[in-house]
Write a protein that holds these residues in place. Structure first.
Motif, mmCIF file in Angstrom:
data_model
loop_
_atom_site.group_PDB
_atom_site.id
_atom_site.type_symbol
_atom_site.label_atom_id
_atom_site.label_comp_id
_atom_site.label_asym_id
_atom_site.label_seq_id
_atom_site.Cartn_x
_atom_site.Cartn_y
_atom_site.Cartn_z
ATOM 1 N N LEU A 1 0.830 -1.199 0.000
ATOM 2 C CA LEU A 1 0.000 0.000 0.000
ATOM 3 C C LEU A 1 0.866 1.250 0.000
ATOM 4 O O LEU A 1 2.092 1.176 0.170
ATOM 5 C CB LEU A 1 -0.925 -0.011 1.222
ATOM 6 C CG LEU A 1 -1.875 -1.214 1.333
ATOM 7 C CD1 LEU A 1 -2.568 -1.231 2.688
ATOM 8 C CD2 LEU A 1 -2.897 -1.194 0.203
ATOM 9 N N SER A 2 0.231 2.399 -0.144
ATOM 10 C CA SER A 2 0.983 3.659 -0.138
ATOM 11 C C SER A 2 1.639 3.909 1.214
ATOM 12 O O SER A 2 2.631 4.629 1.314
ATOM 13 C CB SER A 2 0.044 4.821 -0.487
ATOM 14 O OG SER A 2 -1.034 4.885 0.442
ATOM 15 N N THR A 3 1.071 3.303 2.272
ATOM 16 C CA THR A 3 1.649 3.435 3.603
ATOM 17 C C THR A 3 2.721 2.388 3.878
ATOM 18 O O THR A 3 3.292 2.359 4.972
ATOM 19 C CB THR A 3 0.544 3.318 4.667
ATOM 20 O OG1 THR A 3 -0.223 2.127 4.418
ATOM 21 C CG2 THR A 3 -0.376 4.524 4.625
ATOM 22 N N GLY A 4 2.962 1.490 2.913
ATOM 23 C CA GLY A 4 3.978 0.451 3.079
ATOM 24 C C GLY A 4 3.370 -0.938 2.949
ATOM 25 O O GLY A 4 2.151 -1.108 2.812
ATOM 26 N N GLY A 5 4.212 -1.926 3.009
ATOM 27 C CA GLY A 5 3.749 -3.301 2.883
ATOM 28 C C GLY A 5 3.091 -3.786 4.150
ATOM 29 O O GLY A 5 3.462 -3.403 5.269
ATOM 30 N N VAL A 6 2.106 -4.651 3.993
ATOM 31 C CA VAL A 6 1.417 -5.274 5.118
ATOM 32 C C VAL A 6 1.126 -6.715 4.737
ATOM 33 O O VAL A 6 0.747 -7.008 3.597
ATOM 34 C CB VAL A 6 0.128 -4.501 5.494
ATOM 35 C CG1 VAL A 6 -0.809 -4.397 4.307
ATOM 36 C CG2 VAL A 6 -0.583 -5.147 6.665
ATOM 37 N N ILE A 7 1.302 -7.634 5.700
ATOM 38 C CA ILE A 7 1.133 -9.053 5.408
ATOM 39 C C ILE A 7 0.502 -9.739 6.612
ATOM 40 O O ILE A 7 0.744 -9.360 7.756
ATOM 41 C CB ILE A 7 2.484 -9.709 5.047
ATOM 42 C CG1 ILE A 7 2.304 -11.149 4.561
ATOM 43 C CG2 ILE A 7 3.465 -9.631 6.210
ATOM 44 C CD1 ILE A 7 3.576 -11.755 3.970
ATOM 45 N N GLY A 8 -0.355 -10.736 6.339
ATOM 46 C CA GLY A 8 -0.994 -11.452 7.451
ATOM 47 C C GLY A 8 -2.236 -12.187 6.995
ATOM 48 O O GLY A 8 -2.337 -12.637 5.855
#
Length: 821
Positions: free
Chosen positions: A300-307
């Motif tokens: 995302l524009s706020t950075g990567g996220v995973i889960g």
């Protein structure tokens, strides 16, 4: 004769050939819905090319030019792998299962229509913030884009199940995602059954014995309650048989003891060997194939996220970003209250309020039923909430003549901003930002465990009902809805929600245990999900000055039962090493062998040992003997071991030892007598099932995890291909929790546990790991249907990395979405 034989041989050969041909054709059509993960699509609804890189475990890593493009691709990926599951979740929330399954699901649909979750979801779709609205709309476009590809290219109808149930797939709408989140709230709350059970038991037992079988968790702020008859005169009560929650695997209504559980703990840098924060989380839900969790990474524009995501919802609900990790556990917030509503005897369309009679809000709803006539029901609402029929939740047993029951529940609002809260939490960059995002969460109420690069916190999110201190039952039993002090006074300010940040100890944990010790009405709950696992967690945390990713994994997978260690010395105190030597083949000798085995046991609920099976069968038989004669059919509600009750009985707390005397017999039995009789009974049953040699018994043979397909799992022959059964360790009260079924011919089956496990290490974020209990695909013919399940069973994990190069290095495919002209 030879001619006859030759023709029979030809006929048999022909039949075999036709069968093989039919299987080949069937496989061809069914396998058409297995996606090609290396395919490219020219597609509308995105602004620039998007890549879905599926790593070696089929976890999609999604890269796009805008957040909306990424959410579009998440919807596309969810639909590729879990379209059937998504549509079933949506149908369930809408109360439209009977259109597919006929009268089998009519009762489920009727109750869901009365909740009116989908109407509330449509209203809630209008109150999300702009970013969430755009995410929901982009996600819906992505789902619909895959459905269009299925229809365009004849891709096996999207999933094999659609060949059996040929209903058309409606376009996905933003409200569908919100409805699924509300459905999750329904699955995570058991307060309705708890209220009804407490009311029924209070009509059968005196107050002192009620505190035994439904004990308050130790701590201050618990006030004695009046019995139900004094609050609501005329309730039927008695020992009538219980009306159990639906056992249909399609039912979203859990029993009281399967209404949610989880583990989560965190360590501050001061308690971490590597100097970074640590967080572990394993949320518990009912097992299905595929699991409800779907692993994904979003850039995302706020950075990567995973889960972990849930197919149908455009958010990583638990996981990590570069700077923040978050996990969920059930809070056990008392967010539901039942109200007894008096119907006007002169006008059945009215009910009594503090200000006099008032008209019910009514609406008719038509349920379409496959292969049967449509069913029309009348939905009725009061000021307190929807009216529920007496045929559900055993409500008829506590409803006096001339009255109905309504439900107040925080999720029953059209101004539910929980989806916005979930999106903001996923995009938060710190513990502080995530705690503030929780302000918008309504339902389901959850404990959110948080860790960023510097600190840790635990925050309860979700609307907390404001009750009057003079509430007659304190929300613990149904109460008259026309008494103003029983009614809710709104919602408490978010600042009243319990929170703990950066404790001096450097450790935070929650196993559904009691979190606060505040007096009513700011008490959070009287009923908590755990009094046992927390004890083992404390032991493991105190055993080390500093922790590591490995020690957190060890705690997640711990199978030592504090309950077994504490109960066995009590119930067997007068049985160990007593009595004369008995000859082989006698019940006495079998009992002595069982006691010898248990005496050397450390309480480890290992699948490979006989001790867990002997212990579970013994304590289960003992509890049944203790409560059946006093409670009759109501004893069915206590199908799982109640550790606090058994401890009260065998320690004779407040005279609880009286439970050991069998009421119907002339003799006065002691607790030792009942313990010995129960052990003999349990051993007899085990011998009949597993053979005469206790040393050869295995807990895992009885405690198999039941990842069953909710639709195809009961079909003969087919169930062997779609159900995933695994021998497992743990039990109801171990940190590696495997909740037993508790009833039926296989009471020890593992039916409820951690469908997702994650451990996040912010000293080295890319060393974080996670796992789900089945596989990414919902297609039984896909190799990704159950590939993660064996790793999960063995206590293994897969990497949780945000490094794009690692995702690409062993990718099973890269799907490219290109904007159409």
């Amino acid at each position: 004769m030879f001619t006859v034989f030759r023709w029979m041989l030809r006929l048999l050969t022909g039949l075999i050939a036709l069968t093989l041909l039919a299987l080949v054709i069937l496989y061809y059509f069914l396998s058409r819905s297995i996606p090609d993960y290396s395919e490219a699509f020219d597609i509308g609804g995105i602004s620039a090319p998007v890549e879905i890189v599926r790593n070696n475990d089929n976890v999609p890593h999604i890269f796009g030019a805008t957040d909306q493009d990424v959410f579009f691709a998440l919807g596309f990926a969810h639909a590729q792998d879990r379209l059937w599951q998504m549509t079933m979740l949506r149908r369930t929330a809408q109360g439209r299962l009977s259109e597919v399954f006929g009268e089998r699901t009519l009762k489920i649909d009727e109750l869901l229509r009365r909740y009116d979750l989908y109407t509330l979801a449509l209203q809630s779709a209008e109150v999300q913030d702009d970013a969430t609205t755009q995410a929901l709309e982009a996600y819906a476009r992505g789902v619909n884009a895959w459905i269009a590809q299925v229809n365009k290219d004849a891709r096996g109808r999207g999933a094999p199940e659609f060949f059996l149930f040929s209903n058309e797939i409606a376009a996905w709408q933003p409200a569908d995602s919100i409805a699924i989140l509300k459905l999750m709230a329904l699955q995570l709350s058991g307060q309705i059954e708890t209220e009804v059970l407490r009311a029924r038991v209070s009509l059968v037992l005196p107050e002192t014995r009620l505190r035994d079988i439904l004990p308050d968790v130790p701590g201050q702020g618990i006030m004695a309650l009046p019995d139900y008859a004094s609050i609501v005169p005329g309730a039927p009560g008695g020992m009538a048989p219980l009306q159990h929650a639906s056992t249909d695997p399609l039912s979203p209504f859990p029993s009281r003891e399967l209404a949610g559980a989880s583990n989560s703990w965190a360590a501050a840098p001061s308690r971490s060997a590597a100097g970074g924060t640590l967080l572990a989380n394993d949320p518990h839900l009912g097992f299905t194939a595929p699991t409800v969790w779907y692993l994904a990474r979003l850039e995302l524009s706020t950075g990567g996220v995973i889960g972990g995501t849930i197919p149908g919802i455009p958010a990583v609900l638990l996981g990590r970003s570069e700077n923040l990790g978050w996990g969920l556990t059930s809070s056990y917030l008392d967010d539901q209250d039942l109200f007894i509503e008096e119907v006007n005897p002169e006008n059945p369309e009215q009910y009594r309020t503090p200000d006099g009679w008032k008209d019910f809000i009514t609406r008719r709803s038509i349920i379409t039923v496959k292969d049967a006539a449509p069913v029309t029901i009348t939905l009725r609402w009061t000021d307190n909430g929807p009216v529920l029929p007496g045929s559900h939740y055993d409500l008829a047993s506590v409803t006096p003549p001339g009255h109905v029951v309504s439900l107040a529940w925080t999720a029953l609002t059209g101004a539910d901003t929980s989806m916005t809260a979930a999106i903001r939490t996923m995009q938060a960059g710190s513990v502080t930002e995530a705690m503030e995002a929780g302000r918008l969460f309504v339902a389901p109420a959850q404990n959110v465990m948080l860790a960023d690069q510097r600190g840790i916190a635990l925050q309860l999110v979700g609307a907390m009902p404001a009750r009057d201190p003079a509430h007659q039952s304190q929300g613990r039993m149904p109460s008259p809805g026309w008494i103003a002090t029983n009614r809710w006074q709104g919602i408490l300010p978010y600042e009243k929600n319990p929170r703990e940040a950066n404790p001096i100890s450097g450790l935070l944990g929650n196993t559904n245990n009691k979190t606060v010790d505040r007096p009513f009405p700011e008490h959070v709950s009287f009923d908590w999900g755990d009094t046992q696992r927390i004890q083992r967690w404390l032991t493991l945390m105190k055993a080390r000055e500093v922790h590591t990713r490995e020690s957190f994994i060890e705690a997640q997978l711990d199978t030592v039962s504090f309950t077994a260690r504490s109960l066995l010395p009590l119930i067997g105190a007068d049985l160990w090493f007593t009595g004369e030597a008995a000859p082989e083949g006698t019940p006495e000798r079998l009992r002595q062998r069982a006691l010898e085995i248990l005496a050397a046991w450390n309480g480890e609920m290992s699948e490979h040992l006989p001790e867990p099976l002997i212990y579970q069968a013994w304590v289960r038989a003992l509890q049944e003997r203790l409560i059946r004669d006093e409670m009759g059919p109501l004893a069915d509600a206590f199908s799982h071991i109640q550790p606090v009750f058994l401890e009260r009985v065998f320690r004779n707390v407040d005279g609880a030892g009286v439970w050991c005397d069998v009421v119907q017999s002339a003799a006065v039995e002691s607790c030792t007598d009942l313990a010995r009789i129960a052990l003999d009974e349990a051993l007899l049953g085990l011998v009949e099932t597993y053979g005469p040699n206790p040393e050869s018994w295995r807990w895992g043979d009885a405690h198999q995890a039941t990842h069953d397909h909710p639709v195809l799992g009961n079909i003969p022959l087919l169930r062997y291909f779609v159900n995933i059964r695994q021998s497992t360790s743990g039990d109801d009260h171990t940190l590696l929790r495997g909740k037993t079924k508790g009833e039926g011919p296989d009471p020890f089956l593992n039916v409820h546990g951690a469908g997702y496990r994650g451990v996040y290490d912010f000293a080295d974020p890319d060393s974080s790991v996670f796992i789900s209990s089945t596989g990414q695909s919902g297609h039984p013919l896909s190799r990704f249907y159950d590939d993660l399940g064996e790793l999960w069973r063995r206590g293994e994990y897969v990497p949780m990395s945000l490094d794009p190069a690692l995702a690409r290095a062993a990718a099973v495919g890269v799907t490219v979405l290109t904007p159409a002209d």
